[in-house]
Enzyme design. Structure first.
Site, PDB file in Angstrom:
ATOM      1  N   TYR A  34       0.828  -1.208   0.000  1.00 40.53           N
ATOM      2  CA  TYR A  34       0.000   0.000   0.000  1.00 40.53           C
ATOM      3  C   TYR A  34       0.859   1.253   0.000  1.00 40.53           C
ATOM      4  O   TYR A  34       2.089   1.182   0.188  1.00 40.53           O
ATOM      5  CB  TYR A  34      -0.967  -0.015   1.195  1.00 40.53           C
ATOM      6  CG  TYR A  34      -0.335   0.321   2.528  1.00 40.53           C
ATOM      7  CD1 TYR A  34       0.510  -0.572   3.173  1.00 40.53           C
ATOM      8  CD2 TYR A  34      -0.565   1.556   3.132  1.00 40.53           C
ATOM      9  CE1 TYR A  34       1.091  -0.256   4.384  1.00 40.53           C
ATOM     10  CE2 TYR A  34       0.011   1.888   4.355  1.00 40.53           C
ATOM     11  CZ  TYR A  34       0.846   0.975   4.972  1.00 40.53           C
ATOM     12  OH  TYR A  34       1.428   1.294   6.165  1.00 40.53           O
ATOM     13  N   HIS A 103      -1.166 -21.170   0.383  1.00 38.41           N
ATOM     14  CA  HIS A 103      -0.031 -20.250   0.557  1.00 38.41           C
ATOM     15  C   HIS A 103       0.700 -19.973  -0.758  1.00 38.41           C
ATOM     16  O   HIS A 103       1.204 -18.883  -0.976  1.00 38.41           O
ATOM     17  CB  HIS A 103       0.985 -20.824   1.554  1.00 38.41           C
ATOM     18  CG  HIS A 103       0.563 -20.729   2.984  1.00 38.41           C
ATOM     19  ND1 HIS A 103      -0.580 -21.327   3.456  1.00 38.41           N
ATOM     20  CD2 HIS A 103       1.126 -20.100   4.041  1.00 38.41           C
ATOM     21  CE1 HIS A 103      -0.695 -21.074   4.746  1.00 38.41           C
ATOM     22  NE2 HIS A 103       0.326 -20.319   5.138  1.00 38.41           N
ATOM     23  N   LYS A 148       6.378  -1.934   2.059  1.00 37.02           N
ATOM     24  CA  LYS A 148       5.195  -1.285   2.648  1.00 37.02           C
ATOM     25  C   LYS A 148       4.016  -2.241   2.478  1.00 37.02           C
ATOM     26  O   LYS A 148       3.181  -2.116   1.577  1.00 37.02           O
ATOM     27  CB  LYS A 148       4.943   0.083   1.996  1.00 37.02           C
ATOM     28  CG  LYS A 148       4.083   0.985   2.892  1.00 37.02           C
ATOM     29  CD  LYS A 148       4.189   2.435   2.503  1.00 37.02           C
ATOM     30  CE  LYS A 148       3.142   3.312   3.149  1.00 37.02           C
ATOM     31  NZ  LYS A 148       3.235   3.462   4.595  1.00 37.02           N
ATOM     32  N   GLU A 180      12.705   2.472  13.848  1.00 35.06           N
ATOM     33  CA  GLU A 180      11.769   3.543  13.482  1.00 35.06           C
ATOM     34  C   GLU A 180      10.639   3.521  14.518  1.00 35.06           C
ATOM     35  O   GLU A 180      10.836   3.016  15.622  1.00 35.06           O
ATOM     36  CB  GLU A 180      11.263   3.329  12.057  1.00 35.06           C
ATOM     37  CG  GLU A 180      10.621   1.971  11.832  1.00 35.06           C
ATOM     38  CD  GLU A 180      10.130   1.735  10.414  1.00 35.06           C
ATOM     39  OE1 GLU A 180      10.012   2.696   9.637  1.00 35.06           O
ATOM     40  OE2 GLU A 180       9.839   0.567  10.098  1.00 35.06           O
ATOM     41  N   LEU A 204      11.112   1.309   7.059  1.00 34.48           N
ATOM     42  CA  LEU A 204      10.498   1.734   5.803  1.00 34.48           C
ATOM     43  C   LEU A 204      11.247   2.971   5.321  1.00 34.48           C
ATOM     44  O   LEU A 204      11.504   3.885   6.116  1.00 34.48           O
ATOM     45  CB  LEU A 204       9.017   2.073   6.011  1.00 34.48           C
ATOM     46  CG  LEU A 204       8.328   2.461   4.710  1.00 34.48           C
ATOM     47  CD1 LEU A 204       8.060   1.226   3.852  1.00 34.48           C
ATOM     48  CD2 LEU A 204       7.046   3.214   4.956  1.00 34.48           C
TER      49      LEU A 204
HETATM   50  C1  LIG Z   1       6.534   1.894   9.597  1.00 38.91           C
HETATM   51  C2  LIG Z   1       6.581   3.234   8.931  1.00 38.91           C
HETATM   52  N1  LIG Z   1       7.743   3.910   8.902  1.00 38.91           N
HETATM   53  C3  LIG Z   1       7.845   5.111   8.331  1.00 38.91           C
HETATM   54  C4  LIG Z   1       6.731   5.734   7.754  1.00 38.91           C
HETATM   55  C5  LIG Z   1       6.881   7.076   7.108  1.00 38.91           C
HETATM   56  O1  LIG Z   1       6.813   6.965   5.711  1.00 38.91           O
HETATM   57  P1  LIG Z   1       6.350   8.169   4.785  1.00 38.91           P
HETATM   58  O2  LIG Z   1       7.224   9.326   5.127  1.00 38.91           O
HETATM   59  O3  LIG Z   1       6.577   7.676   3.410  1.00 38.91           O
HETATM   60  O4  LIG Z   1       4.918   8.440   5.101  1.00 38.91           O
HETATM   61  C6  LIG Z   1       5.505   5.066   7.751  1.00 38.91           C
HETATM   62  C7  LIG Z   1       4.333   5.689   7.125  1.00 38.91           C
HETATM   63  O5  LIG Z   1       3.240   5.236   7.203  1.00 38.91           O
HETATM   64  C8  LIG Z   1       5.419   3.783   8.341  1.00 38.91           C
HETATM   65  O6  LIG Z   1       4.264   3.100   8.364  1.00 38.91           O
END
Ligand SMILES: Cc1ncc(COP(=O)(O)O)c(C=O)c1O
Length: 290
Positions: A34, A103, A148, A180, A204
């Site tokens: 997503y 699966h 993502k 994060e 991410l």
């Molecule tokens: C786990 C995670 N890390 C970092 C981010 C930040 O990403 P972005 O700056 O692309 O929104 C998100 C955004 O939803 C996230 O779900």
């Protein structure tokens, strides 16, 4: 009230007229990816970068992209005609609905594409001026956090820890190092330098993270990408969160203790100003959705 217009497999439909098979692998396995794109008064911020990341996520899970980046941009524009103002556009692609649960990745399945748009509220003035509280936890998610993926149970459970503590986010540590937060990237500031965890499979690669890097470079803010220990986070002068909907936000309380002075620091104020300037310039340069 009529249902908002959403996109489903190539069609614009009222949200309440969309139905998805219970055999859809998104429902059964969380087998999908997503994106969330912030839109400021009709102008999508870094839409191309979001669709390029969507492509990378799809490549990682061996899912063929049903659209080119240009097609995605066009579909987004069409959806946004029904959603004026500040919006968060949500895009989800799952592997589709096979005949039976298995699966094994089926061949030749048509992916399911779903998009919706919801009013976006950026952080309140109060949150920007005073910062927010966060808690911490061990990072108990999988090792492909750069994808993502819609399989977000780890993130959901991490976020719930902060909900229960009345905090905004849960900052995560894996093997003693900062990764994060449940739905944001994290930066720390020490003695005037900003530190960002490296772009690897454990975080991410945030589009906002990249924008912060660019703004730091252009604005002569000293920023280093390197591993940050848990102790360094706890001893930091400043901690920031970044995401498409949070923009950049100062963390002023961590696990109940003040961060630095307990107020958003000078480096945060500078980055927040650079971010707002960037948004203002974008609106002038691109008056229509791009
Ligand atoms: C786990 C995670 N890390 C970092 C981010 C930040 O990403 P972005 O700056 O692309 O929104 C998100 C955004 O939803 C996230 O779900």
């Amino acid at each position: 009230m009529t249902a908002p217009i959403a996109h489903f497999n190539g069609k614009l439909l009222p949200l309440d007229q969309i139905s998805i098979s219970p055999l859809d692998r998104g429902f059964i396995f969380g087998d999908g990816v997503y994106e969330v794109i912030p839109v400021y008064d009709g102008v999508a911020l870094r839409a191309r970068e979001h669709f390029e990341r969507l492509q990378r996520s799809m490549d990682e899970i061996q899912l063929a992209n049903p659209h080119t980046v240009d097609e995605w941009m066009k579909i987004t524009q069409e959806l946004l005609r029904h959603h004026p103002g500040d919006q968060a556009v949500y895009i989800q692609v799952t592997r589709g609905a096979p005949q039976k649960r298995d699966h094994v990745i089926p061949k030749g399945l048509q992916p399911t594409v779903f998009m919706m748009s919801n009013p976006m509220s950026t952080p309140s003035r109060e949150a920007v001026e005073n910062g927010v509280a966060c808690v911490t936890s061990r990072d108990f998610r999988w090792e492909k956090c750069h994808v993502k993926s819609t399989s977000l149970l780890g993130n959901v459970l991490a976020r719930q820890l902060s909900v229960e503590a009345g905090a905004t986010e849960t900052i995560l540590f894996r093997d003693g190092k900062l990764t994060e937060a449940s739905s944001s990237n994290v930066f720390v500031v020490k003695d005037g330098t900003v530190y960002a965890p490296p772009r690897d499979n454990l975080i991410l690669m945030g589009i906002t993270y990249d924008l912060v890097m660019q703004l730091a470079r252009d604005g002569a803010v000293k920023l280093e990408q390197r591993h940050v220990s848990e102790q360094e986070v706890r001893d930091a002068d400043e901690i920031w969160l970044s995401s498409s909907t949070k923009e950049v936000l100062a963390v002023t309380k961590l696990d109940g203790k003040p961060v630095g002075t307990g107020k958003p620091g000078p480096a945060f104020k500078r980055m927040h100003a650079l971010y707002q300037e960037y948004k203002a310039k974008l609106a002038k340069a691109r008056p229509v959705t791009a």
